[in-house]
Structures are given as C-alpha cells and as structure tokens.
Design a protein around this motif. Structure first.
Motif, mmCIF file in Angstrom:
data_model
loop_
_atom_site.group_PDB
_atom_site.id
_atom_site.type_symbol
_atom_site.label_atom_id
_atom_site.label_comp_id
_atom_site.label_asym_id
_atom_site.label_seq_id
_atom_site.Cartn_x
_atom_site.Cartn_y
_atom_site.Cartn_z
ATOM 1 N N PRO A 25 0.822 -1.211 0.000
ATOM 2 C CA PRO A 25 0.000 0.000 0.000
ATOM 3 C C PRO A 25 0.854 1.259 0.000
ATOM 4 C CG PRO A 25 0.043 -0.962 2.182
ATOM 5 C CD PRO A 25 0.780 -1.908 1.288
ATOM 6 N N ALA A 26 0.263 2.338 -0.458
ATOM 7 C CA ALA A 26 0.906 3.646 -0.453
ATOM 8 C C ALA A 26 -0.074 4.653 0.143
ATOM 9 C CB ALA A 26 1.298 4.062 -1.861
ATOM 10 N N CYS A 27 0.460 5.669 0.755
ATOM 11 C CA CYS A 27 -0.361 6.721 1.355
ATOM 12 C C CYS A 27 -1.146 7.440 0.254
ATOM 13 C CB CYS A 27 0.534 7.708 2.105
ATOM 14 S SG CYS A 27 -0.370 9.112 2.799
ATOM 15 N N PRO A 28 -2.462 7.581 0.402
ATOM 16 C CA PRO A 28 -3.249 8.270 -0.627
ATOM 17 C C PRO A 28 -2.987 9.777 -0.668
ATOM 18 C CG PRO A 28 -4.652 7.653 1.213
ATOM 19 C CD PRO A 28 -3.299 7.061 1.478
ATOM 20 N N GLN A 29 -2.408 10.322 0.397
ATOM 21 C CA GLN A 29 -2.172 11.761 0.442
ATOM 22 C C GLN A 29 -0.820 12.134 -0.168
ATOM 23 O OE1 GLN A 29 -3.210 13.379 4.182
ATOM 24 N NE2 GLN A 29 -2.635 15.452 3.671
ATOM 25 N N CYS A 30 0.256 11.377 0.197
ATOM 26 C CA CYS A 30 1.581 11.772 -0.289
ATOM 27 C C CYS A 30 2.259 10.711 -1.156
ATOM 28 C CB CYS A 30 2.496 12.135 0.882
ATOM 29 S SG CYS A 30 3.012 10.733 1.890
ATOM 30 N N GLY A 31 1.697 9.484 -1.208
ATOM 31 C CA GLY A 31 2.252 8.430 -2.044
ATOM 32 C C GLY A 31 3.385 7.642 -1.411
ATOM 33 N N SER A 32 3.747 7.944 -0.174
ATOM 34 C CA SER A 32 4.843 7.252 0.501
ATOM 35 C C SER A 32 4.453 5.815 0.840
ATOM 36 C CB SER A 32 5.209 7.991 1.794
ATOM 37 O OG SER A 32 6.168 7.259 2.519
#
Length: 83
Positions: A25-32
């Motif tokens: 998974p990746a953060c939906p806000q920053c992509g990290s």
C-alpha cells in the motif's frame, strides 16, 4: 483481501487500505510507502447484526431482493413495516 489501518510516517495521514497478498500500500495523500500498520477497532457484537440488517433494508428498498433467502426476505419485509 483484508482491510488494514495504516499511519503514514512521512505525512502522518491515517487511512485504511484493502491489501492484496502481493501488494504494497501507499499513502493516498503523499504516495509514501513508509507506513506503520495500526490495530483496527472492532465493532461491538450487538451492533453488527443491526448494521447488516439496516444495509439489507436499504438494498430491499432499492429492489435488490433476488439474492436473499426466503427467510431473509421475510425479515427484510418485516423490518420495512416497522420503519
């Protein structure tokens, strides 16, 4: 595919993600992808049945009764009378 709670280390954004076995998974806000997996809250046992039946009543009101058993249809129709 389970749903997990995550907290992004980069931006601090908490979110839920449906994760496949081979996916990251990746953060939906920053992509990290630097994430901490968090413990999820559980629903109280007494409320689960009420929530499920409420969702079924909404489906029944929209005409989606064809995939329910006869006993479930009877419960749904009885619940509509009480509304």
């Amino acid at each position: 595919m389970p749903i997990y709670d995550y907290n992004c280390r980069a931006c601090g954004h908490p979110f839920e993600a449906l994760v496949r076995a081979d996916g990251t998974p990746a953060c939906p806000q920053c992509g990290s992808t630097a994430l901490d997996k968090c413990l999820s809250r559980i629903a109280p046992a007494g409320k689960i049945e009420a929530i499920r039946m409420a969702h079924r009543r909404v489906a029944a009101a929209q005409g989606h009764l064809d995939h329910y058993s006869a006993s479930d249809k009877a419960k749904l129709l009885q619940g509509k009378k009480n509304i």
